[in-house]
Design an enzyme around this catalytic site. Structure first.
Site, PDB file in Angstrom:
ATOM      1  N   ASP A 104      -1.639   5.833  -5.254  1.00  9.93           N
ATOM      2  CA  ASP A 104      -1.987   4.931  -4.149  1.00  9.93           C
ATOM      3  C   ASP A 104      -2.377   3.546  -4.662  1.00  9.93           C
ATOM      4  OD1 ASP A 104      -2.826   3.714  -1.851  1.00  9.93           O
ATOM      5  OD2 ASP A 104      -4.493   5.081  -1.455  1.00  9.93           O
ATOM      6  N   ASP A 122       0.822  -1.202   0.000  1.00 10.99           N
ATOM      7  CA  ASP A 122       0.000   0.000   0.000  1.00 10.99           C
ATOM      8  C   ASP A 122       0.861   1.259   0.000  1.00 10.99           C
ATOM      9  OD1 ASP A 122      -2.024   1.828   0.326  1.00 10.99           O
ATOM     10  OD2 ASP A 122      -2.372   1.347   2.447  1.00 10.99           O
TER      11      ASP A 122
END
Ligand SMILES: *[C@@H]1O[C@H](CO)[C@@H](O)[C@H](O)[C@H]1NC(C)=O
Length: 375
Positions: A267, A85
């Site tokens: 992201d 992430d």
């Protein structure tokens, strides 16, 4: 020559394959519709022989929504599926001290079975947008794509919100800057750099689409088999998330959003593209989607007539065709432009699937290059 180079690159690098999973919401919506698949976790033995090298983790691709790969914690190693992430900075996995049904369906770390585990004891809690998790901190050896990080601080969860039940990964490995981490919890990639494990202080992400395998995060190098030159390098504007400046968003040459510039984060932990409500409404109306129960619905048979959406960044055009931004499922089709934060846009997986993304800590730059699809 291209092939010779590609083969060389594959031998010299050791990557983490990425599995692709879904957000909690996606799984809830479509539970049972996607075939469960079991993937063997190829542990790349090359990593053992190169001390300062490149680690590759293959990632699983689950419905083009979430990508996750396998890491190992402890001695002997316990394996976990984690979401890599770039929108967070801590590593956490479920622990044996979490006994709720939510934790029971995931792999749980047992510190008593690891000879290298050290307790910290401080508590941590992370409210993600849809998931939440809390527990305590410890340190152990963490192996990612054959690269072995020692004394890695990580969270051992004791409680997770019900949404975590529906995510396909066990935990999350954050790849954003240390400023986003808990105090004193050095992120995994910072330890990889300081422990001299990576050849270059960067990592790169290739996300497959159309539910194909082959997604990978590469630590310490880039993998030319996954992109076409040139790479556009974009300075990070704030070293917290992987935040960059976007000049504008256009459709058919007209500015439809981000007029005068806006800030975006790259992201991997977000499936879609998000931004201020007004901008998203504008984009959605320009591409011809209509709002239905919070989704932006489009007609599946109209995809070929829908316009490209172009992000102008660093003087370059990054174009998403409708085939990239329309998400198709058994329930129909919807556009991947969702309402999010008012100040920060998110360029999520829908964008990264089209543009191989390099996260360069040495120069604090993000590199984008057209992804080279395997088929
Ligand atoms: C736990 O971590 C915190 C934050 O890094 C640190 O201040 C503290 O000394 C650590 N405690 C132990 C017992 O390692």
């Amino acid at each position: 020559m291209v092939w010779a180079f590609a083969v060389f690159a594959m031998v010299a690098l050791s990557e983490v394959p990425l599995l692709k999973g879904k957000s909690a919401r996606e799984v809830l919506e479509e539970q049972g519709l996607w075939e469960e698949y079991k993937v063997k976790y190829p542990y790349n033995p090359m990593g053992k022989f190169e001390r300062s090298a490149v680690g590759k983790v293959p990632m699983f691709n689950n419905a083009d929504m979430t990508y996750y790969g396998v890491i190992f914690i402890g001695t002997p190693p316990q394996s976990f599926k984690v979401l890599f992430d770039t929108g967070s900075s801590i590593l956490w996995v479920p622990s044996v001290y979490c006994t709720t049904p939510i934790c029971n369906i995931h792999n749980k770390f047992n510190p008593d079975l690891s000879s290298t585990y050290r307790n910290n004891g401080s508590i941590f809690s992370i409210p993600y947008t849809t998931e939440g998790v809390g527990g305590f901190l410890g340190y152990d050896t963490v192996t990612v794509g054959g690269l072995t990080v020692v004394n890695q601080m990580f969270g051992l969860s004791e409680a997770e919100t019900p949404n975590m039940m529906h995510v396909v990964f066990d935990g999350i490995l954050g790849l954003a800057y240390p400023g986003l981490a808990l105090s004193g919890a050095t992120p995994v990639f910072d330890n990889m750099m300081s422990q001299g494990l990576v050849r270059q202080d960067l990592f790169a992400v290739y996300l497959s689409s159309k539910s194909q395998q082959g997604s990978v995060v590469t630590f310490g190098g880039v993998d030319p088999i996954h992109y076409y030159e040139p790479i556009t390098w974009i300075p990070v504007t704030r070293e917290l998330y992987w935040q960059i400046a976007v000049d504008s968003v256009t459709i058919n040459g007209q500015v439809v959003a981000c007029s005068g510039g806006c800030q975006a984060i790259v992201d991997t932990g977000t499936s879609f593209i998000t931004g201020p409500e007004k901008s998203m409404n504008n984009i959605n109306s320009c591409v011809g989607s209509r709002v239905l129960r919070g989704d932006y619905v489009v007609s599946c048979h109209k995809i070929s007539q829908m316009p490209d959406v172009t992000f102008h960044i660093q003087g370059q055009e990054f174009t998403l065709p409708a085939s990239a931004y329309v998400l198709q499922s058994q329930y129909g089709c919807r556009a991947a432009f969702f309402r999010g934060d008012d100040s920060l846009w998110i360029l999520g997986d829908v964008f990264i699937q089209q543009y191989y993304s390099i996260f360069d800590r040495a120069h604090n730059m993000v590199g984008f290059a057209k992804a080279r699809k395997s088929t």
